[in-house]
Design an enzyme around this catalytic site. Structure first.
Site, short mmCIF file in Angstrom:
data_model
loop_
_atom_site.label_atom_id
_atom_site.label_comp_id
_atom_site.label_asym_id
_atom_site.label_seq_id
_atom_site.Cartn_x
_atom_site.Cartn_y
_atom_site.Cartn_z
N HIS A 62 148.81 -8.74 7.50
CA HIS A 62 149.57 -9.85 8.06
C HIS A 62 148.64 -10.85 8.75
O HIS A 62 148.98 -11.48 9.75
CB HIS A 62 150.60 -9.32 9.07
CG HIS A 62 151.92 -10.04 9.07
ND1 HIS A 62 153.04 -9.55 8.46
CD2 HIS A 62 152.29 -11.21 9.63
CE1 HIS A 62 154.05 -10.37 8.66
NE2 HIS A 62 153.62 -11.41 9.37
N ASP A 81 154.77 -4.59 6.94
CA ASP A 81 153.83 -4.39 8.05
C ASP A 81 154.29 -5.07 9.34
O ASP A 81 153.51 -5.28 10.25
CB ASP A 81 152.42 -4.90 7.67
CG ASP A 81 152.41 -6.38 7.31
OD1 ASP A 81 153.45 -7.05 7.51
OD2 ASP A 81 151.38 -6.86 6.83
N TYR A 123 161.89 -10.40 4.58
CA TYR A 123 161.98 -9.50 5.72
C TYR A 123 163.33 -8.82 5.58
O TYR A 123 164.36 -9.51 5.55
CB TYR A 123 161.96 -10.27 7.04
CG TYR A 123 160.59 -10.64 7.53
CD1 TYR A 123 159.57 -9.70 7.61
CD2 TYR A 123 160.31 -11.93 7.95
CE1 TYR A 123 158.32 -10.02 8.08
CE2 TYR A 123 159.05 -12.28 8.42
CZ TYR A 123 158.07 -11.32 8.48
OH TYR A 123 156.83 -11.65 8.95
C1 LIG Z 1 151.72 -18.63 11.31
C2 LIG Z 1 151.90 -17.48 10.37
C3 LIG Z 1 153.19 -17.09 10.03
C4 LIG Z 1 153.37 -16.03 9.15
N1 LIG Z 1 154.64 -15.71 8.78
C5 LIG Z 1 154.82 -14.70 7.89
C6 LIG Z 1 156.12 -14.38 7.44
O1 LIG Z 1 157.10 -15.02 7.80
N2 LIG Z 1 156.24 -13.34 6.59
C7 LIG Z 1 155.16 -12.60 6.14
O2 LIG Z 1 155.31 -11.67 5.37
N3 LIG Z 1 153.92 -12.92 6.54
C8 LIG Z 1 153.72 -13.94 7.38
N4 LIG Z 1 152.47 -14.26 7.76
C9 LIG Z 1 151.31 -13.53 7.18
C10 LIG Z 1 150.85 -14.21 5.90
O3 LIG Z 1 151.77 -14.02 4.87
C11 LIG Z 1 149.52 -13.65 5.42
O4 LIG Z 1 149.62 -12.26 5.29
C12 LIG Z 1 148.35 -14.00 6.34
O5 LIG Z 1 148.47 -15.30 6.83
C13 LIG Z 1 147.05 -13.86 5.57
O6 LIG Z 1 145.97 -14.11 6.40
P1 LIG Z 1 145.19 -15.51 6.49
O7 LIG Z 1 146.04 -16.39 7.34
O8 LIG Z 1 143.90 -15.11 7.11
O9 LIG Z 1 145.04 -16.04 5.09
C14 LIG Z 1 152.25 -15.33 8.62
C15 LIG Z 1 150.96 -15.74 8.97
C16 LIG Z 1 150.78 -16.80 9.83
C17 LIG Z 1 149.39 -17.22 10.17
#
Ligand SMILES: Cc1cc2nc3c(=O)[nH]c(=O)nc-3n(C[C@H](O)[C@H](O)[C@H](O)COP(=O)(O)O)c2cc1C
Length: 500
Positions: free
Chosen positions: A386, A270, A243
């Protein structure tokens, strides 16, 4: 020798003009920090004069406080009576927590009965605190994109070929040149310690044992060094999700992870502002004491909540506009705001100057941006929204991938294209690969798995996906990932019956 404090003495410093807190028997004066705390002053003021060890440690990386405060903010330790009293409280919490865990562990199936990711998710739900569950599972607004991410895969059907020799089927690949046993990586997600005390280390070890690659979130709940140290060997690849805040902070982070041996930077684009996740906010990181009344009816937590600390009601003073809109505290509000002025022209050349690592842009949602990323010369893109946690009504990533394939197939020759969001089956993985993805990422399934079964859960997720991918490939008539091509899938324009 520094001064020793009683609980009563610390408790007197409970205002914005003198605000002290206790973390692991150390007493800190955080008064000057109130105005610069990324999550705002209120969350600290609710705990002013109290022990905040559990609240602090469940969402911050170790040593965050020491790094953020001047040395003179450390006021000394608690005296022995106070330290003993808090130790008793913590032991009581742990005892209750262990009981809860034992009770919960009885509810979940033995791991060898977890035969698909849906069962893994149910197992996790049965053992997780409602707070952790809501943080992991929620999506923004009405959670339409969250649901559609998964459902969209059901509109893609296979066109299998017959009479193709498939007894030797190889599903290993490389991602940015790093070996991966299956075409799957772990997408970076914040706060793994909310689900399990060992947090990201479970994921690192599980990934290492099964030969897949973990992307580590900027907001991981262990330090980047602790995660690197959890690798099963120095050769285990790790990607870093960035980030970008200020240039200076980003540079410091990048240099830190480079020196720790991380192998690529995934810049998230995003999440310029945080999506409004109702379930997460409703059940959010309000101080644990304020949840106490409602918690009696909730699923037990890893850190049971019996502290004698009694947090105060939030003050309304000095709130920014965004804090007024966001009524409670979530992980998103306790981290620094992201650079809202990133651009293709400035940010990518800057990143190339700062780092020698491969650069991947995470959060591409249109054909146009996929083309711009290729023109900017980055090494890869993650087609992602995301996980439905940011812009509600973003198109599901599999639909975006399909559009890129149809409209600009040349992009796939210029950089590696990955996808994440809603992938829950080996068939989903194979569909994405047929449309040109090099590999796909999964976020929640790994969080759920480590919450329910620790490291073994992560290993089990990989085993499940491996079996499902192999079965799908063989039934499709494909013996290597190179055989997966667009002609093997067809998108239908009707919505199949789909049970979420
Ligand atoms: C609890 C949670 C925390 C997340 N934290 C981040 C993060 O810190 N940085 C980021 O780029 N994406 C984050 N994401 C998005 C994930 O990298 C990813 O894009 C997403 O979980 C994919 O979808 P899925 O959970 O259906 O596999 C997060 C997702 C979840 C569920």
């Amino acid at each position: 020798m520094s001064r020793r404090w009683s609980l009563q003495e610390v408790a007197q410093h409970d205002t914005s003009s003198s605000c002290w807190v206790i973390i692991r028997t150390k007493v800190y004066d955080v008064t000057t920090f109130l105005s610069v705390h990324p999550g705002g002053a209120d969350i600290i003021l609710r705990h002013a004069g109290l022990d905040v060890t559990v609240e602090y440690e469940s969402i911050h990386q170790p040593h965050t406080l020491e790094r953020s405060l001047p040395a003179e903010s450390y006021m000394g330790d608690l005296n022995s009576v106070a330290a003993h009293r808090l130790a008793q409280e913590h032991a009581l919490r742990r005892g209750m927590s262990d009981e809860f865990c034992m009770e919960n562990n009885c509810r979940k199936p033995p791991i060898d009965r977890v035969l698909n990711l849906r069962v893994m998710e149910e197992a996790a739900k049965s053992v997780m605190s409602s707070r952790a569950w809501d943080y992991y599972s929620s999506g923004s607004d009405d959670e339409i994109t969250l649901c559609e991410n998964m459902r969209a895969f059901s509109r893609f059907f296979f066109m299998p070929r017959a009479m193709m020799p498939v007894s030797n089927c190889d599903i290993s690949t490389t991602i940015l040149g790093f070996k991966s046993s299956i075409p799957v990586f772990i997408s970076g997600a914040a706060g793994a310690r909310l689900g399990h005390p060992l947090g990201e280390a479970n994921i690192t070890r599980g990934a290492g044992r099964t030969g897949i690659i973990q992307m580590v979130s900027s907001n991981a709940s262990l330090s980047y060094a602790e995660i690197a140290a959890s690798r099963i060997s120095d050769a285990q690849a790790l990607f870093f999700q960035l980030y970008k805040h200020t240039d200076a902070l980003a540079e410091t982070r990048i240099h830190e992870v480079e020196s720790l041996g991380y192998n690529a930077i995934f810049l998230t684009v995003d999440a310029i502002v945080s999506g409004f996740r109702v379930r997460e906010i409703r059940d959010s990181f309000v101080p644990q004491g304020t949840e106490r009344a409602s918690e009696q009816t909730q699923t037990p937590v890893w850190h049971a909540n019996v502290s004698s600390n009694v947090p105060r009601a939030p003050t309304t003073s000095s709130r920014t506009d965004e804090e007024v809109v966001k009524p409670t505290i979530t992980i998103a509000t306790v981290v620094k705001p992201v650079d809202r002025d990133m651009s293709w022209e400035r940010t990518i050349p800057w990143l190339r100057m700062v780092s020698r690592l491969p650069i991947v842009i995470k959060g591409i949602q249109t054909v146009e941006d996929a083309v711009l990323a290729a023109d900017a010369g980055v090494d890869g893109i993650v087609v992602s929204n995301h996980g439905g946690r940011q812009l509600e009504f973003s198109l599901p990533p599999i639909e975006v991938l399909y559009k890129i394939r149809k409209q600009r197939p040349d992009v796939f020759g210029k950089l590696e294209v990955y996808l994440d969001g809603g992938v829950r089956r080996g068939t989903d993985v194979v569909k994405a690969l047929c449309l040109g993805a090099r590999a796909v990422g999964l976020g929640r399934p790994f969080l759920f798995a480590q919450s329910a079964y620790g490291e073994e859960g992560v290993v089990q997720v990989v085993r499940i996906l491996e079996r499902e991918i192999l079965t799908t490939m063989r039934l499709l008539g494909a013996s290597t990932l190179k055989d997966l091509e667009p002609s093997l899938v067809e998108r239908v324009d009707w919505q199949p019956r789909y049970k979420l």
